[in-house]
Design an enzyme around this catalytic site. Structure first.
Site, PDB file in Angstrom:
ATOM      1  N   PRO A 115       0.826  -1.215   0.000  1.00  0.00           N
ATOM      2  CA  PRO A 115       0.000   0.000   0.000  1.00  0.00           C
ATOM      3  C   PRO A 115       0.856   1.259   0.000  1.00  0.00           C
ATOM      4  CG  PRO A 115      -0.885  -1.606   1.535  1.00  0.00           C
ATOM      5  CD  PRO A 115       0.408  -2.173   1.034  1.00  0.00           C
ATOM      6  N   CYS A 116       0.448   2.226  -0.825  1.00  0.00           N
ATOM      7  CA  CYS A 116       1.326   3.372  -1.078  1.00  0.00           C
ATOM      8  C   CYS A 116       0.880   4.651  -0.380  1.00  0.00           C
ATOM      9  CB  CYS A 116       1.410   3.626  -2.587  1.00  0.00           C
ATOM     10  SG  CYS A 116      -0.186   3.999  -3.349  1.00  0.00           S
ATOM     11  N   GLN A 117      -0.196   4.593   0.447  1.00  0.00           N
ATOM     12  CA  GLN A 117      -0.707   5.824   1.045  1.00  0.00           C
ATOM     13  C   GLN A 117       0.347   6.551   1.873  1.00  0.00           C
ATOM     14  OE1 GLN A 117      -2.174   2.881   1.040  1.00  0.00           O
ATOM     15  NE2 GLN A 117      -4.395   3.025   0.781  1.00  0.00           N
ATOM     16  N   TYR A 119       3.350   6.908   1.251  1.00  0.00           N
ATOM     17  CA  TYR A 119       4.342   7.563   0.394  1.00  0.00           C
ATOM     18  C   TYR A 119       3.718   8.574  -0.563  1.00  0.00           C
ATOM     19  CZ  TYR A 119       6.528   3.136   1.788  1.00  0.00           C
ATOM     20  OH  TYR A 119       6.991   2.059   2.508  1.00  0.00           O
TER      21      TYR A 119
END
Length: 411
Positions: A115-117, A119
């Site tokens: 999950p990229c939230q 970053y």
């Protein structure tokens, strides 16, 4: 090559690899709706390979239930989808489930993007601590635990650009060091989906790693494949207004759409999930003004330029691009998971339709084929689409890797 797909989402990454002939052993994903989508896609491939695709089509036409669809598929096929959050607590059981699927076979490749939230620019800007204390900063460690356990020849790790600069670059440095300690070399490039045949400007960091004893270099992805414009992408879809839908028994307005190769196959005639969300009159009037501003003046309308009677947010000094349209003659801007909240950033360019994008239109922008079905609600479908890796981009990466691996005698 045999693959494990981690943090799989709806399976955009594995879809691209599968289209290139890779064998997906397992998908690991925590979201229930995404897991249902993955199971339905596994059902599709099993039925297609066994000349039973009419069963899948009957499901899309609502002639049978999802349970009846799954009853036509061996349980071990559905068991490839492991619904679990990846954590220290759950990893031992996930390993066991994968081992049961493997049956002493080896894993050649691991793919996936944590999950990229933590970053993302939006996530960091909203958090007073700049996401420094968000546990998702360290999900890459779980990915590396899978590398240590299964020792694949290679891996593909996808994420947003912010992963390179998170915590003043410490996150990326730690990833690189931990991968080296696990026995892997790695490199990355910032790749844009528009260069892979996807009708969307979408930049992502693609890290590729390989075992240190393999003679390999990061491939050259200077493909520059021409992508269809939004007008070309949508031209065979029937027009509709806000709140209307065509799901299952709808008809395309053209027999073929040859400009979108790989999205609508020549023999596919079932249009699903052409579903538009309803909008209130305030939003619909704003949509008309946004489309008018572009059609007549070729400019984006700012929020503080709206008539005062249409301005409902207290803050009219920032976030002025609250409303955006996709433009017929260009590619779309990046589709993100926020499309599940509202469609204000994805207004349809045809003022006569006056609405935001449908689920199928968003899926096409992400290059999902029309035979791909997203399970559960409209909101869940939009979220799955926004979080996905575009399958056409994944397919070109898979194709290039296959060629490179043949050259070093690993395939």
């Amino acid at each position: 090559m045999k693959i494990i797909d981690l943090f799989a989402g709806a399976g955009g990454l594995s879809e691209g690899f599968r289209q290139e002939g890779y064998d997906i052993l397992a998908h690991v994903e925590m979201d229930k709706s995404a897991c249902n989508t993955l199971k339905t896609r596994e059902a599709y491939y099993f039925l297609k390979e066994n000349n039973l695709l009419d069963i899948y089509k009957n499901y899309l036409l609502a002639n049978i239930t999802r349970e009846e669809l799954y009853n036509n598929v061996p349980q071990e096929v559905l068991d490839k989808v492991i619904e679990a959050e990846i954590s220290n607590k759950t990893i031992p059981n996930i390993f066991k489930q994968i081992d049961d699927v493997l049956e002493n076979d080896s894993v050649d490749l691991i793919i996936g993007g944590p999950p990229c939230q933590a970053y993302s620019t939006a996530g960091i800007s909203r958090d007073p601590d700049r996401m420094k204390n968000d546990p998702r900063n360290y999900f890459y460690r779980y990915y590396i635990r899978f590398l240590r356990k299964y020792q694949p020849k290679m891996f593909v790790f996808e994420n947003v650009r912010g992963i390179l600069t998170a915590q003043e670059g410490k996150v990326y440095k730690n990833i690189r060091r931990n991968l080296s300690n696990a026995g892997y070399k790695m490199d990355y490039q910032i790749l844009n989906a528009k260069d892979f045949g996807v009708s969307q400007v979408r930049e992502r960091v693609i890290i590729i790693g390989w075992k240190k004893d393999i003679d390999f270099e990061y491939p050259d992805f200077d493909l520059q494949i021409e992508s269809p414009t939004i007008k070309e992408l949508f031209k065979d879809l029937p027009k509709m207004n806000a709140g209307e839908s065509v799901n299952g028994k709808g008809k395309y307005v053209l027999k073929k759409n040859t400009s979108i190769e790989g999205i609508r196959l020549n023999d596919w005639n079932i249009l699903t999930q052409h579903i538009s969300r309803p909008n209130n009159e305030n939003d619909l009037e704003i949509y008309r003004l946004v489309v008018d501003a572009w059609n007549n003046e070729k400019r984006s309308l700012k929020y503080n330029e709206l008539p005062s009677r249409l301005i409902t947010h207290k803050n009219s000094d920032s976030f002025l691009d609250r409303y955006k349209m996709v433009r017929n003659e260009f590619l779309a801007h990046t589709v993100v998971a926020h499309i599940s909240k509202d469609g204000h950033h994805f207004i349809h360019p045809d003022i006569e339709q006056n609405r935001s994008l449908t689920v199928r239109e968003a899926a096409r922008i992400q290059s999902f084929p029309d035979d791909f079905y997203f399970e559960d609600s409209r909101t869940a479908a939009f979220k799955q689409i926004g979080n996905a890796v575009p399958p056409l981009m994944a397919k070109q990466i898979a194709k290039k890797l296959k060629k490179e691996l043949h050259q070093v005698n690993l395939m």
